[in-house]
Motif scaffolding. Structure first.
Motif, mmCIF file in Angstrom:
data_model
loop_
_atom_site.group_PDB
_atom_site.id
_atom_site.type_symbol
_atom_site.label_atom_id
_atom_site.label_comp_id
_atom_site.label_asym_id
_atom_site.label_seq_id
_atom_site.Cartn_x
_atom_site.Cartn_y
_atom_site.Cartn_z
ATOM 1 N N VAL A 236 0.837 -1.214 0.000
ATOM 2 C CA VAL A 236 0.000 0.000 0.000
ATOM 3 C C VAL A 236 0.870 1.262 0.000
ATOM 4 O O VAL A 236 0.639 2.200 -0.769
ATOM 5 N N MET A 237 1.913 1.275 0.863
ATOM 6 C CA MET A 237 2.702 2.493 1.052
ATOM 7 C C MET A 237 3.634 2.820 -0.117
ATOM 8 O O MET A 237 4.226 3.891 -0.157
ATOM 9 N N ASP A 238 3.792 1.874 -1.050
ATOM 10 C CA ASP A 238 4.664 2.153 -2.211
ATOM 11 C C ASP A 238 3.898 2.750 -3.377
ATOM 12 O O ASP A 238 4.509 3.114 -4.390
ATOM 13 N N ILE A 239 2.570 2.772 -3.275
ATOM 14 C CA ILE A 239 1.793 3.219 -4.435
ATOM 15 C C ILE A 239 1.979 4.726 -4.614
ATOM 16 O O ILE A 239 1.741 5.509 -3.693
ATOM 17 N N SER B 255 -1.434 -6.486 -7.577
ATOM 18 C CA SER B 255 -1.861 -7.287 -6.436
ATOM 19 C C SER B 255 -1.368 -6.568 -5.183
ATOM 20 O O SER B 255 -0.149 -6.430 -4.986
ATOM 21 N N ILE B 256 -2.302 -6.085 -4.389
ATOM 22 C CA ILE B 256 -1.944 -5.200 -3.278
ATOM 23 C C ILE B 256 -2.229 -5.897 -1.941
ATOM 24 O O ILE B 256 -3.349 -6.353 -1.698
ATOM 25 N N ARG C 134 2.064 -4.271 9.857
ATOM 26 C CA ARG C 134 1.918 -3.612 8.559
ATOM 27 C C ARG C 134 1.947 -2.108 8.820
ATOM 28 O O ARG C 134 1.326 -1.629 9.777
ATOM 29 N N ASP C 135 2.630 -1.360 7.946
ATOM 30 C CA ASP C 135 2.961 0.023 8.285
ATOM 31 C C ASP C 135 2.010 1.060 7.679
ATOM 32 O O ASP C 135 2.453 2.055 7.125
ATOM 33 N N TYR C 136 0.695 0.823 7.749
ATOM 34 C CA TYR C 136 -0.271 1.805 7.236
ATOM 35 C C TYR C 136 -1.557 1.686 8.032
ATOM 36 O O TYR C 136 -1.685 0.808 8.895
ATOM 37 N N ASP C 137 -2.496 2.593 7.733
ATOM 38 C CA ASP C 137 -3.788 2.543 8.430
ATOM 39 C C ASP C 137 -4.915 2.669 7.405
ATOM 40 O O ASP C 137 -4.668 2.768 6.192
ATOM 41 N N LEU D 18 -7.352 3.760 1.944
ATOM 42 C CA LEU D 18 -8.355 4.410 1.091
ATOM 43 C C LEU D 18 -7.689 5.347 0.081
ATOM 44 O O LEU D 18 -8.025 5.361 -1.103
ATOM 45 N N THR D 19 -6.711 6.119 0.556
ATOM 46 C CA THR D 19 -6.039 7.078 -0.334
ATOM 47 C C THR D 19 -5.290 6.375 -1.466
ATOM 48 O O THR D 19 -5.427 6.716 -2.649
ATOM 49 N N TYR D 20 -4.483 5.357 -1.101
ATOM 50 C CA TYR D 20 -3.615 4.751 -2.116
ATOM 51 C C TYR D 20 -4.370 3.806 -3.050
ATOM 52 O O TYR D 20 -4.012 3.683 -4.225
ATOM 53 N N ILE D 21 -5.418 3.159 -2.531
ATOM 54 C CA ILE D 21 -6.198 2.305 -3.440
ATOM 55 C C ILE D 21 -6.940 3.189 -4.451
ATOM 56 O O ILE D 21 -7.039 2.858 -5.629
ATOM 57 N N LYS D 22 -7.416 4.341 -3.974
ATOM 58 C CA LYS D 22 -8.089 5.262 -4.898
ATOM 59 C C LYS D 22 -7.127 5.695 -6.009
ATOM 60 O O LYS D 22 -7.475 5.717 -7.198
ATOM 61 N N LEU D 23 -5.896 6.008 -5.597
ATOM 62 C CA LEU D 23 -4.881 6.402 -6.579
ATOM 63 C C LEU D 23 -4.646 5.260 -7.582
ATOM 64 O O LEU D 23 -4.643 5.476 -8.802
ATOM 65 N N ALA D 24 -4.489 4.022 -7.063
ATOM 66 C CA ALA D 24 -4.233 2.875 -7.954
ATOM 67 C C ALA D 24 -5.398 2.657 -8.906
ATOM 68 O O ALA D 24 -5.205 2.343 -10.091
ATOM 69 N N LYS D 25 -6.629 2.853 -8.406
ATOM 70 C CA LYS D 25 -7.806 2.634 -9.261
ATOM 71 C C LYS D 25 -7.906 3.663 -10.386
ATOM 72 O O LYS D 25 -8.582 3.428 -11.385
ATOM 73 N N GLY D 26 -7.228 4.787 -10.228
ATOM 74 C CA GLY D 26 -7.186 5.770 -11.305
ATOM 75 C C GLY D 26 -6.395 5.251 -12.509
ATOM 76 O O GLY D 26 -6.523 5.760 -13.622
ATOM 77 N N TYR D 27 -5.563 4.245 -12.270
ATOM 78 C CA TYR D 27 -4.723 3.696 -13.344
ATOM 79 C C TYR D 27 -5.130 2.276 -13.741
ATOM 80 O O TYR D 27 -4.891 1.853 -14.851
ATOM 81 N N TYR D 28 -5.674 1.524 -12.789
ATOM 82 C CA TYR D 28 -5.939 0.099 -13.025
ATOM 83 C C TYR D 28 -7.339 -0.288 -12.586
ATOM 84 O O TYR D 28 -7.799 0.163 -11.531
ATOM 85 N N ASP D 29 -7.996 -1.161 -13.394
ATOM 86 C CA ASP D 29 -9.222 -1.769 -12.867
ATOM 87 C C ASP D 29 -8.955 -3.213 -12.452
ATOM 88 O O ASP D 29 -9.599 -3.750 -11.562
#
Ligand code: SF4
Length: 354
Positions: free
Chosen positions: A93-96, A113-114, A129-132, A137-148
């Motif tokens: 998650v934190m690398d996105i 695959s996240i 795991r180093d996120y909350d 929510l923030t990084y998955i939203k970002l990833a969904k802007g590029y990938y379905d």
């Protein structure tokens, strides 16, 4: 071979349950590793057209942009791929980031695959795991802007987890609206931080109730349970993992990676020094007809696709039913398969096919 697995054994932090082949991130080691990995692929790839490539780890997304670009451009320039290529990279998650997602797109990666695992603060801290939740929510939203085409992992059966906390987690996962979810119960492997702390498994009845809760909830929300631990919306099954479960051959490159080439299954060394010297393979096993038949059963019966009768006969030279007692299995014109209500206890059934 139509599939290739590539292992990147570096992580920025080490999770409490992890027994995968991995090291703390070290740029000097990363540079040497990528050079050696490219050599290993160059020396062994036989120019086939591939249908799937999977870059796993470790944490492939932890690589810096230069190392990623070096590996991805090598693959693009040297590996032949089909038009329907499924090309996955595992991400933390934190690398996105915008830069990494753009790089993945530039080199034709078409599936992420996240490793989300959970939204629950206590569980994430237990797993180290180093996120909350907000970062997910923030990084998955970002990833969904590029990938379905995305998979997310869910981990359950964590000590102190209840059906209610799991329910909340599943609902949060569903709200992300991601087409593939892999669900794994916590396994306490030797030499992990959790095992060293004498962590115990949850009660086995609760484990089953959690498995059923996940299955019922995901199925109600349009996911198909197609393999014991995997759920997908229509058309989003992992084609790379299906290659393993269908007992097809594949390349495995990188530290600790496994592959199946010609009539051999092999595992690469987990010793980084040996790997960097070019001594890749540590174990190699000849797959006899009997072993191959058994692998068709053990792998195929994990999935709703079961064992394909025609393919089995073509490869083994005998009918499946002439080799095995099929009384526990269902049968249709094309295949033998395990009914889904038996998947949870499949180990006790699959033992008969070994
Ligand atoms: S990110 Fe994955 S490989 Fe790395 S320590 Fe955590 S579970 Fe293990």
């Amino acid at each position: 071979m139509k599939s290739m697995y590539i292992h990147i054994p570096f992580c920025k932090s080490i999770c409490s349950y992890c027994d995968f082949c991995k090291f703390f991130y070290n740029q000097e080691l990363v540079n040497k590793y990528i050079d050696r990995l490219i050599l290993e692929i160059k020396d062994n790839y036989r120019n086939e057209i591939l249908d799937t490539i999977y870059i796993g780890g470790g944490t492939p997304s932890s690589l810096d942009l230069n190392s990623l670009e070096k590996l991805l451009s090598f693959i693009k320039d040297n590996i032949k791929v089909s038009k329907e290529l499924e090309y996955t990279i595992e991400c933390n998650v934190m690398d996105i980031s915008k830069e990494k997602l753009e790089l993945f797109k530039k080199y034709n990666i078409n599936r992420l695959s996240i490793g989300v695992e959970s939204f629950n603060k206590e569980i994430l801290s237990f797993l180290e795991r180093d996120y909350d939740k907000n970062k997910i929510l923030t990084y998955i939203k970002l990833a969904k802007g590029y990938y379905d085409n995305i998979n997310i992992d869910l981990m359950y059966a964590i000590p102190n987890e209840t059906l209610d906390t799991l329910k909340e987690d599943i609902n949060s996962f569903i709200k992300l609206d991601i087409p593939h979810i892999s669900c794994y119960s916590l396994i306490l492997e030797d030499h992990t931080k959790l095992k060293n702390k004498n962590t115990s498994y949850i009660d086995s009845d609760l484990d089953y109730d959690m498995y059923k809760l996940i299955e019922d909830t995901l199925e109600k929300n349009g996911y198909v349970h197609y393999e014991i631990s995997n759920y997908a919306k229509d058309g989003y099954e992992s084609r790379h993992n299906l290659c393993y479960w269908k007992n097809h051959k594949y390349y495995g490159f990188g530290l600790g990676a496994s592959g199946y080439i010609d009539n051999y299954r092999y595992t690469n060394t987990k010793n980084i020094n040996k790997y960097l010297e070019g001594n890749y393979i540590s174990d190699k096993e000849l797959i006899t007809k009997e072993l191959n038949a058994s692998n068709y059963a053990i792998l195929g019966l994990r999935t709703k696709y079961g064992v394909d009768k025609k393919e089995f006969k073509e490869n083994i030279g005998k009918d499946f039913k002439d080799m095995y007692d099929t009384s526990d299995l269902c049968e249709d014109n094309d295949k033998y398969f395990l009914s889904k209500d038996k998947w949870y206890i499949e180990n006790s059934i699959l033992i008969k096919f070994i």
